[in-house]
Design a protein around this motif. Sequence first.
Motif, PDB file in Angstrom:
ATOM      1  N   ALA A   2       0.838  -1.197   0.000  1.00 35.22           N
ATOM      2  CA  ALA A   2       0.000   0.000   0.000  1.00 35.22           C
ATOM      3  C   ALA A   2       0.875   1.251   0.000  1.00 35.22           C
ATOM      4  O   ALA A   2       0.549   2.247  -0.642  1.00 35.22           O
ATOM      5  N   GLU A   3       1.992   1.194   0.696  1.00 34.89           N
ATOM      6  CA  GLU A   3       2.883   2.361   0.739  1.00 34.89           C
ATOM      7  C   GLU A   3       3.456   2.669  -0.642  1.00 34.89           C
ATOM      8  O   GLU A   3       3.490   3.819  -1.080  1.00 34.89           O
ATOM      9  N   GLU A   4       3.913   1.642  -1.341  1.00 38.17           N
ATOM     10  CA  GLU A   4       4.453   1.858  -2.686  1.00 38.17           C
ATOM     11  C   GLU A   4       3.370   2.417  -3.607  1.00 38.17           C
ATOM     12  O   GLU A   4       3.622   3.346  -4.385  1.00 38.17           O
ATOM     13  N   PHE A   5       2.166   1.873  -3.521  1.00 39.66           N
ATOM     14  CA  PHE A   5       1.043   2.374  -4.317  1.00 39.66           C
ATOM     15  C   PHE A   5       0.774   3.850  -4.008  1.00 39.66           C
ATOM     16  O   PHE A   5       0.615   4.673  -4.908  1.00 39.66           O
ATOM     17  N   LEU A   6       0.757   4.192  -2.722  1.00 43.52           N
ATOM     18  CA  LEU A   6       0.494   5.573  -2.314  1.00 43.52           C
ATOM     19  C   LEU A   6       1.552   6.519  -2.880  1.00 43.52           C
ATOM     20  O   LEU A   6       1.220   7.548  -3.476  1.00 43.52           O
ATOM     21  N   HIS A   7       2.823   6.154  -2.732  1.00 42.48           N
ATOM     22  CA  HIS A   7       3.918   7.037  -3.143  1.00 42.48           C
ATOM     23  C   HIS A   7       4.087   7.113  -4.654  1.00 42.48           C
ATOM     24  O   HIS A   7       4.389   8.186  -5.179  1.00 42.48           O
ATOM     25  N   ASP A   8       3.909   5.982  -5.347  1.00 44.10           N
ATOM     26  CA  ASP A   8       4.205   5.941  -6.777  1.00 44.10           C
ATOM     27  C   ASP A   8       2.996   6.160  -7.684  1.00 44.10           C
ATOM     28  O   ASP A   8       3.168   6.551  -8.834  1.00 44.10           O
ATOM     29  N   GLN A   9       1.794   5.901  -7.197  1.00 47.24           N
ATOM     30  CA  GLN A   9       0.609   6.008  -8.039  1.00 47.24           C
ATOM     31  C   GLN A   9      -0.369   7.079  -7.547  1.00 47.24           C
ATOM     32  O   GLN A   9      -0.683   8.020  -8.258  1.00 47.24           O
ATOM     33  N   LEU A  10      -0.851   6.932  -6.334  1.00 52.23           N
ATOM     34  CA  LEU A  10      -1.940   7.787  -5.875  1.00 52.23           C
ATOM     35  C   LEU A  10      -1.528   9.244  -5.672  1.00 52.23           C
ATOM     36  O   LEU A  10      -2.103  10.144  -6.285  1.00 52.23           O
TER      37      LEU A  10
END
Length: 150
Positions: free
Chosen positions: A41-49
């Motif tokens: 979820a952290e990678e998604f938050l930082h790189d996508q969202l």
Amino acid sequence: MASRAARTEKNPFGGSEPVADEHGDERPVGEEKPETVYGSAEEFLHDQLLPCYLRDVDGKKAIWCANWYLHPEAISRITALWRAWEALRLEADTGMSIWWIQHADPTMYVLLSTDGPFFNCAGSHRAPKPMHYELAPAGWFPDERLDTSR
């Protein structure tokens, strides 16, 4: 008893019964779970969202906490957003539209709202405190895992 993920029962009408993996996701036996784009979820938050969800978080109309990972509600909501994104990205025609309208917009509205999980963090992180609660009297909410009538 075998785990749900290891179940291989055959459907009498052809095909296989769905099985659940370790996350409870069901799919037919033998069908591989698609690989995720993001590992957490952290990678998604930082790189996508966050790179594409740009808002003015001034503390008056919207609040964000850089220490979002210290807020249990934020962790849960961002993890749900990530998992929904991973599933809906595979639906070529309307998947991303569904993700934005039914998942991202309402979730981010709650996360950034002045009475959302970061309400106390305008300017800097302040530890969240859970709401006070009392346990209900014994027997009001029986443990369904113990129900043997199923």
